[in-house]
Structures are given as C-alpha cells and as structure tokens.
Design a protein around this motif. Sequence first.
Motif, short mmCIF file in Angstrom:
data_model
loop_
_atom_site.label_atom_id
_atom_site.label_comp_id
_atom_site.label_asym_id
_atom_site.label_seq_id
_atom_site.Cartn_x
_atom_site.Cartn_y
_atom_site.Cartn_z
N ALA A 32 -1.68 3.32 -2.62
CA ALA A 32 -2.23 3.93 -1.42
C ALA A 32 -2.53 2.86 -0.39
N PRO A 33 -2.67 3.23 0.90
CA PRO A 33 -3.01 2.25 1.94
C PRO A 33 -4.23 1.43 1.57
N ALA B 253 -8.06 8.25 3.72
CA ALA B 253 -7.64 9.37 4.56
C ALA B 253 -6.48 8.98 5.48
N VAL B 254 -5.79 7.90 5.15
CA VAL B 254 -4.59 7.51 5.88
C VAL B 254 -3.39 8.12 5.17
N PRO B 255 -2.52 8.82 5.90
CA PRO B 255 -1.37 9.46 5.25
C PRO B 255 -0.49 8.44 4.52
N LEU B 256 0.00 8.83 3.36
CA LEU B 256 0.96 8.00 2.66
C LEU B 256 2.29 8.00 3.40
N ALA B 257 3.04 6.92 3.24
CA ALA B 257 4.35 6.84 3.87
C ALA B 257 5.27 7.92 3.31
N SER B 258 6.17 8.42 4.14
CA SER B 258 7.12 9.45 3.70
C SER B 258 8.12 8.84 2.73
N PRO B 259 8.80 9.67 1.94
CA PRO B 259 9.83 9.14 1.02
C PRO B 259 10.89 8.32 1.74
N ALA B 260 11.30 8.77 2.94
CA ALA B 260 12.33 8.03 3.68
C ALA B 260 11.81 6.66 4.11
N ALA B 261 10.55 6.64 4.58
CA ALA B 261 9.96 5.37 5.00
C ALA B 261 9.77 4.44 3.81
N VAL B 262 9.33 4.99 2.68
CA VAL B 262 9.16 4.18 1.47
C VAL B 262 10.47 3.51 1.08
N GLY C 119 0.82 -1.20 0.00
CA GLY C 119 0.00 0.00 0.00
C GLY C 119 0.85 1.25 0.00
N LEU C 120 1.96 1.20 -0.69
CA LEU C 120 2.86 2.35 -0.80
C LEU C 120 2.51 3.18 -2.04
N PRO C 121 2.82 4.47 -2.01
CA PRO C 121 2.57 5.30 -3.19
C PRO C 121 3.48 4.91 -4.34
N ARG C 122 2.94 5.02 -5.54
CA ARG C 122 3.78 4.80 -6.73
C ARG C 122 4.67 6.01 -6.95
N LEU C 123 5.71 5.82 -7.73
CA LEU C 123 6.69 6.86 -7.98
C LEU C 123 6.00 8.14 -8.46
N GLY C 124 6.31 9.27 -7.80
CA GLY C 124 5.74 10.54 -8.20
C GLY C 124 4.46 10.91 -7.49
N ALA C 125 3.92 9.99 -6.64
CA ALA C 125 2.64 10.27 -5.99
C ALA C 125 2.80 11.15 -4.76
N LEU C 126 4.00 11.19 -4.19
CA LEU C 126 4.22 11.98 -2.99
C LEU C 126 4.55 13.42 -3.32
N ASP C 127 4.10 14.33 -2.45
CA ASP C 127 4.56 15.71 -2.60
C ASP C 127 5.91 15.84 -1.92
N ALA C 128 6.48 17.00 -1.94
CA ALA C 128 7.84 17.19 -1.43
C ALA C 128 7.95 16.81 0.03
N ALA C 129 6.87 17.01 0.79
CA ALA C 129 6.92 16.71 2.23
C ALA C 129 6.49 15.30 2.52
N GLY C 130 5.99 14.60 1.51
CA GLY C 130 5.53 13.23 1.73
C GLY C 130 4.28 13.18 2.58
N SER C 131 3.41 14.20 2.49
CA SER C 131 2.26 14.26 3.38
C SER C 131 0.94 14.02 2.67
N SER C 132 0.98 13.53 1.44
CA SER C 132 -0.25 13.26 0.72
C SER C 132 -1.00 12.13 1.38
N SER C 133 -2.31 12.06 1.11
CA SER C 133 -3.13 11.02 1.68
C SER C 133 -3.87 10.28 0.58
N SER C 134 -4.32 9.08 0.90
CA SER C 134 -5.17 8.33 -0.01
C SER C 134 -6.58 8.89 0.11
N PRO C 135 -7.19 9.35 -0.98
CA PRO C 135 -8.54 9.89 -0.89
C PRO C 135 -9.53 8.89 -0.32
#
Length: 331
Positions: free
Chosen positions: A197-198, A169-178, A150-166
Amino acid sequence: MAANLYRKGVAPSGAQHSLAVLDVSPEPYTELRNQLEADGNSGQKGADPFEIAKSIEDLVTTSDFIVTMLPEPHHVAGVYDKIVAALEKLPSNTQERIFVDCSTIDVETSLAVAKKLTGLSNGAKATFVDAPVSGGTVGAANGTLTFMTGLPRLGALDAAGSSSSPASAVPLASPAAVAEIESTLAHMGARVVPCGAPGLGLAAKLANNYILALNNVATAEGFRLADSLGLDSQLFADIVNTSTGRSWSTQINNPVPGVVPTAPASRDYVNGFGLALMRKDLGLALAAAKQVAQPLLIGDATYAAYQRIEQEGGENYRGKDMSIIYQYLKK
C-alpha cells in the motif's frame, strides 16, 4: 539509473523511448552523457541521446512517466508542489501521468504528495508511488537495485483497481499502472518488491536503513579494532565475510581502503552514500519508531555518533561516503 533506463527502455516496436532529465546542477548531465557515449549512443552530429528539460513544468508537460529522486522531505514536497501546479494547467483529458518517487523520506510527506496528486482541481489523472531503492551506487550502476514500492501485492486489487490503503486512504495504483511501473523499474533494478500500500515502500526502506546505519558503524569499529590488534585487514575481511559478522558493509562497502577495490573507501570515499544522508535516514527511522511507540535500544546513541562525526569531520567529510567513519576512528 537514467543510463540503465535509456539502455533497456525499449518499446515493443523496438523504438527507443525518449528520455528527458532535469537536475539542479550540470554534473549529472555530463556523467550521463559520458556513460551513453561509452555505449556508442549519441545523436546526430554529436547531439545528446537525451533531452534536458527546461523546467519542472516542461518535464510534466512532455513526459507521461516521471521518476523523482531527491535528498530530503522538504525537497520532495517543494518539487511536487510545482508538479501539481503544472498538472493543473493541462487539459483534463491529458494522458494519465505516473510519478514514481525513489527518495528516502518520511511516510507522512509521501502520503501528502500522493493525496495532492489524486485530487487535482482540473480532473487530470495522476498516479503516485513511493519506491525507495537499496543497493547503493554500485547497484545503480549495475542495474541491480532493489525497489521497495508502495504498490499492492498480487491479488490485493479488485477488478476495477479502486481499492485503497486503510491506513492512508490513498487509492492503490490500477492494474495497468502497476504493470507499467514494475516493468519500467525493472530496467533500473534486479528486484521490484510491492509492499502492499502507499507509504509501505518507505516503511521498508526506513527499517532497512536503520539496520544499515548501525551496521556501518559496527563494521568501522570492528575493522579498526582488528587493525589495532595487529590483524591484516584483507585477511580479516575474508574471515568476516564467511562468518557471522558478514553484511553489506563488510562485503560490498568495506570501509578499509583497498580491501574491496570497487568500494568508495578505495577511491578516497567519494561517489558513495554520503555520511549526511545516512544520518538523515537514521533520523527518519527514529522518528517513525517514535510515531508507533516502538522502542529502539541503540538508535539514539548511533544517531548522536553520526552527528558528532559529521561535526568534527567538517569540510573534510562533506559529501564523503558513510564508511569514512573508519578514518574518523583513527584519531
């Protein structure tokens, strides 16, 4: 999976990461010990090269990356309730914990667990990812599993890694965590597939196992039919595996004893993917289909067949690989 994690989980410094394990029964400890000793890995004076955690709280306190794998949704929910309780006892500035759940369960239970871990009362940080696997016991042993995450695909995260699955509503994992999750899972498998997404890793697994459940029955029936018509099973396997009937069930997990020496059928159907687990996964897929109003033509009938085979097989089939359906059809 734990053995491969130990074998390949080498830190950049060259030092071996420590490995702690926890199970409700002692047999997996013995199996892991035997595998690592066969590799030449053993501690001082014959000590284990891994630690056995005393409890879930002990594991959470001493580990920063935890992989869980449990049979059913209520097991996952129960274990993670204990994990959340343990996390809330830690200082708020504790290093972030990463949890990767490789169980095959329903999406709703997984998302509920994720939400609990992102809302800890003490402010401690935790990341949770669904990452069910495909490849069976052979894939686990050989390190060739596929992880559907349930990780974001490449390019799905914003710079802060704070995007969520619509949807969740669970936050996506940060780039470092991914990056850490994918590199760690690569020690245990050949392919790590981010599904976006989750919950979507589980969506992929349930749809995959729906196909597997049906293929397993069809393979047993097809090979039994060929045998009844007088065909040699090995010859028939060679034909099928170069023809349109080929599948994982015919090629890797063939239900006829002796046709594939490494298949559970060739060792009395033990150490495979249990019949009850396949029935459970099929039930989860059917429930998911109902939730999205997706009609399935033969799913219910196949589920009823698994139930009947389980019931009539009784203790003789308990814990046996799902391909034992071939033996059931001998009646």
